[in-house]
Design an enzyme around this catalytic site. Structure first.
Site, mmCIF file in Angstrom:
data_model
loop_
_atom_site.group_PDB
_atom_site.id
_atom_site.type_symbol
_atom_site.label_atom_id
_atom_site.label_comp_id
_atom_site.label_asym_id
_atom_site.label_seq_id
_atom_site.Cartn_x
_atom_site.Cartn_y
_atom_site.Cartn_z
ATOM 1 N N ASP A 300 0.959 -0.884 0.059
ATOM 2 C CA ASP A 300 0.041 0.162 0.054
ATOM 3 C C ASP A 300 0.743 1.152 0.185
ATOM 4 O O ASP A 300 2.188 0.995 0.343
ATOM 5 C CB ASP A 300 -0.957 0.008 1.327
ATOM 6 C CG ASP A 300 -2.101 0.994 1.100
ATOM 7 O OD1 ASP A 300 -2.146 1.703 0.198
ATOM 8 O OD2 ASP A 300 -2.992 1.043 2.001
ATOM 9 N N ASP A 536 -1.987 -2.710 6.891
ATOM 10 C CA ASP A 536 -2.050 -2.419 8.120
ATOM 11 C C ASP A 536 -3.433 -1.991 8.541
ATOM 12 O O ASP A 536 -3.699 -1.404 9.759
ATOM 13 C CB ASP A 536 -1.078 -1.258 8.495
ATOM 14 C CG ASP A 536 -1.374 0.108 7.568
ATOM 15 O OD1 ASP A 536 -2.257 0.018 6.604
ATOM 16 O OD2 ASP A 536 -0.691 1.253 7.794
ATOM 17 N N ASP A 540 -7.483 -4.091 4.239
ATOM 18 C CA ASP A 540 -6.439 -5.196 3.622
ATOM 19 C C ASP A 540 -6.701 -6.578 3.993
ATOM 20 O O ASP A 540 -5.819 -7.380 3.548
ATOM 21 C CB ASP A 540 -5.125 -4.455 4.147
ATOM 22 C CG ASP A 540 -4.588 -3.248 3.700
ATOM 23 O OD1 ASP A 540 -4.946 -2.734 2.582
ATOM 24 O OD2 ASP A 540 -4.158 -2.346 4.546
#
Length: 801
Positions: A300, A536, A540
């Site tokens: 990400d 995180d 996700d």
């Protein structure tokens, strides 16, 4: 359900009462085995039982010299127990230190407790990003909940007072006070936590799966072959009972890779311990090997490429709107919105100071809508992703937005909507009044460029998957040094059947929704890639569970940390190369060691079949097999497994080890087979044959050790010389223990001839095996598209190695 006071929660006495009744939110089983379980699993193994039976038979026939394998087996067992217990202690301490905690109210006071210390009827406060620790019911507040870990669906469900919350789901937005209704074994968390923390046995890494399969087949073969050998020796060849048993046992011991599984377990345990000291926690030791084989890493933007903190850099009012007026409206917006995510935290830190009208309602941010709003009587103030908020108006304002995204800003549009929104399901309709743009950014991590440069050199493709504007993400990725960062796409434009083509063509994916992250991972795996996913956030988790290996930042929410196989405790992405190198060291060294073990196993298996077919006696004794194993396999394998070895992994585990082991095993079989046949012509006695065969096997063992250790360095030369010294000492001073004697002149002559033949045969077979291995690697990389010319080239490269 006990109705506790919604403000005070349980009293101390009530908590103690529930603990005594075992109404605690503790899983039925723990992630870690107990010390006694570890001792039992390492001691009471199938092969240890076989060795115990073999030892008993040798004691019966008073062949005590041949019990030399017992100290090795005992040492293997003890080392395995000690290392696994040490690894468990290190990892369990880390697990306790980083255990997910939630806020609980007891005796009217809030406190943070690990989820396994909660009891039935506890009052718990859950906020955005928190995982629901046990089955509960909402008693106050409202939240949007994702139940994907339970249902597999990414839809967000609104939970209000009286609604049930299932353990394993997590809050996307909002805040609720809940009372726990089912805990421990009665709750879904008993199952979900274990699934999140540890891979299922079907998810074992390729190396461990291959070794288990190998050991299984060996275990199946040795019993019938052992019975057949003994029957032939004793009943058909009419050999004495002692000779029949020692000959049979030598063959069986030769077929058992007694130290291979231990070496693998110890190597993985040591790797886990080394990573733990570097602030990396593994929820499963085998995941380090999986990560070492990864060829595609999905990251990400926020928290991986950039720092996890976000700040408002500036605001840009649209034409006709004064800067002061925009700031006043932003203060009103920020004052009413809860600090539910990092974006809102950045806005509130800058604009929460000041007065503002109190809102009638709040629409929290969701990953589906990608905006949040404060609602008044006649209108709503909205901030969010320009494409989602402006919709049909986006083209009219794209010229104002693009220059901001082109310089790397994350841009939120701030608008006035002429209607009061009711809830998150109330869709935007009609035009909005654009007031301005909020420009946020995250600084690039200092170590990011070096980290991505490392992965580029290692042939690992980086894919950036983000919910942000693809242009913004592309620019940030380019600044971080990610290869092909200019190839970007808006995930909203990807059709349902276009994901495979998209992952082949693009590097950066923007505006990605949670369910799309999962689809992108699936598409990459469909193309044959081994995929790792870092994350995180709650958005996700679906993709992390789908990936071959998942990595979480400890600074992220508890649900992501629980779902990951690898957790970076200091949230430092720069540790990734060290994790990959640890995995490569384990895989490369175990491959090398496994090749040594298999040489003996292949030789013994082939020679056993020859002995059965030709109705001759297996020529070696168990003590001689132990000598060969100790100094050409066991001891060098242990020290080579400790060596730093970060070479990139090529090919599959089984073909790799067979390519190195088959030449040695076949050479051994040919040399000893010729020895057995010529011994009749030269009238060599059994002891001459046994000692000569031992010398031949030692020679091939050293040849294989040299071959798999190339290219040589000081450490590897030292290991080989130490093994050679051990062999010379044992032959010179312990020859009686290993039943070795001075051989006749005819045996010496035969030994010299066969030795030089061994060298030539082994070299020729090694080149052929390496050439075939290169063909297999080439084929696995290109599949059916490989041409005959390419296969010949791969074979030639193998021969030249």
């Amino acid at each position: 359900m006990y109705l506790t006071d919604k403000n005070k929660g349980l009293t101390k006495a009530e908590v103690e009462s529930r603990i005594k009744e075992n109404k605690i939110n503790r899983a039925v089983e723990d992630q870690f085995k107990s010390n006694w379980q570890i001792i039992a699993e390492n001691t009471f193994t199938y092969f240890n039982l076989i060795f115990a039976i073999l030892a008993f038979l040798l004691i019966i026939v008073q062949s005590y010299h041949d019990l030399t394998f017992l100290p090795v087996i005992i040492a293997n067992t003890v080392i395995g127990i000690v290392q696994e217990i040490r690894a468990k202690q290190v990892l369990s301490k880390l697990n306790v230190m980083n255990e997910a905690e939630v806020e609980v109210i007891r005796d009217g006071k809030p406190d943070s407790l690990p989820i396994d210390q909660l009891v039935l009827d506890d009052l718990v406060i859950l906020k955005s990003g928190d995982q629901v620790p046990a089955d509960a019911r909402v008693v106050a507040g409202e939240a949007r909940v994702n139940e994907s870990l339970l249902t597999g669906e990414a839809d967000e469900i609104t939970k209000q007072v009286g609604d049930e919350l299932m353990s394993g789901s997590f809050l996307v937005s909002g805040e609720v006070k809940v009372q726990l209704e089912k805990v421990g074994k009665d709750s879904y968390i008993a199952k979900l936590t274990l699934e999140a923390k540890a891979m299922d046995t079907s998810e074992q890494s390729e190396m461990v799966r291959s070794i288990n399969r190998l050991i299984k087949w060996v275990g199946i073969l040795i019993i019938p072959l052992g019975i057949a050998l003994f029957t032939q020796n004793y009943f058909l060849n009419h050999l004495p009972l002692q000779t029949s048993i020692t000959s049979m046992e030598a063959a069986i011991i030769g077929m058992i890779p007694e130290g291979l599984y231990l070496l693998t377990t110890v190597a993985l345990a040591l790797a886990a311990m080394r990573l733990a000291r570097r602030q990396v926690m593994l929820h499963n030791m085998k995941s380090v090997e999986t990560l070492a084989r990864v060829d595609t890493l999905c990251v990400d933007k926020t928290g991986t490429i950039t720092e996890p903190v976000m700040a408002v850099d500036k605001i840009v009012p649209t034409a006709g709107v004064k800067n002061e007026a925009l700031e006043t409206l932003l203060q009103t917006y920020a004052r009413n919105m809860p600090m539910e995510n990092t974006t809102m935290k950045a806005i509130k830190e800058r604009y929460s100071i000041g007065k503002g009208e109190k809102a009638d309602n709040i629409i929290p941010f969701t990953s589906v809508n990608k905006y949040s709003a404060v609602v008044f009587k006649d209108f709503s103030l909205i901030s969010g992703a320009p494409e989602m908020v402006l919709r049909d108006q986006f083209e009219n304002f794209s010229r104002e937005i693009e220059p901001l995204t082109d310089v790397g800003y994350r841009v939120l549009v701030f608008v006035k909507y002429p209607k009061p929104l009711k809830d998150v399901t109330d869709k935007l309709e009609g035009k909005v009044e654009v007031l301005g743009y909020i420009c946020l950014n995250n600084p690039i991590r200092k170590e990011a460029k070096n980290t991505f440069t490392y992965f580029a050199k290692q042939g690992v493709d980086i894919k950036v998957i983000s919910g942000d504007n693809p242009k913004t993400v592309s620019r940030v990725a380019n600044q971080a040094g990610i290869k092909n960062a200019d190839r970007y796409i808006d995930a909203q434009t990807i059709g349902e059947n276009e994901y495979i083509n998209a992952v082949k063509k693009y590097t950066v994916f923007g505006r990605v929704k949670p369910d799309q992250k999962k689809k992108l991972i699936q598409a990459m795996k469909t193309t044959g890639r081994t995929v790792a996913m870092t994350g995180d956030g709650v958005n996700d988790i679906l993709a992390m569970k789908e990936a071959d290996c998942s990595i979480a930042m400890a600074s992220g929410n508890s649900a992501a940390v629980q779902a990951a196989q690898v957790v970076l405790l200091d949230s430092d992405f720069a540790r990734m190369p060290k994790i990959v190198n640890e995995g490569r060291q384990v895989v490369n060294n175990i491959e090398r060691s496994a090749s040594l073990f298999l040489v003996k196993n292949i030789f013994s298996l082939l020679l056993t079949f020859i002995a059965l077919i030709a109705a001759v006696t297996y020529p070696l004794r168990p003590s001689q097999i132990t000598l060969i194993s100790a100094f050409t396999i066991g001891i060098p394998s242990f020290f080579l497994a400790l060596e730093t070895n970060h070479r990139q992994i090529r090919g599959k585990f089984i073909p790799n080890i067979l390519a190195r082991a088959i030449p040695g095993g076949v050479t051994d079989m040919l040399a000893v087979g010729v020895l057995m046949l010529t011994s009749e012509l030269l009238h060599l006695d059994h002891q001459d044959v046994a000692t000569t065969a031992t010398m031949l096997l030692i020679a091939v063992g050293l040849l294989v050790l040299y071959h798999i250790s190339k290219p040589m360095n000081t450490y590897r030369v030292g290991v080989i010389l130490a093994s050679l010294a051990g062999l010379i000492f044992s032959i010179a001073f312990l020859h009686k223990l290993f039943v070795l004697q001075m051989i006749s002149f005819k045996a010496v002559f035969l030994l010299i001839v066969l030795f030089f033949a061994e060298v030539a045969i082994f070299g020729w077979l090694s080149k052929i095996a390496e050439g075939i291995r290169e063909i297999l690697i080439k084929y696995s990389q290109t599949g059916s598209k490989t041409t005959v010319a390419e296969l010949k080239e791969a074979y030639r490269k193998g021969i030249d190695r």
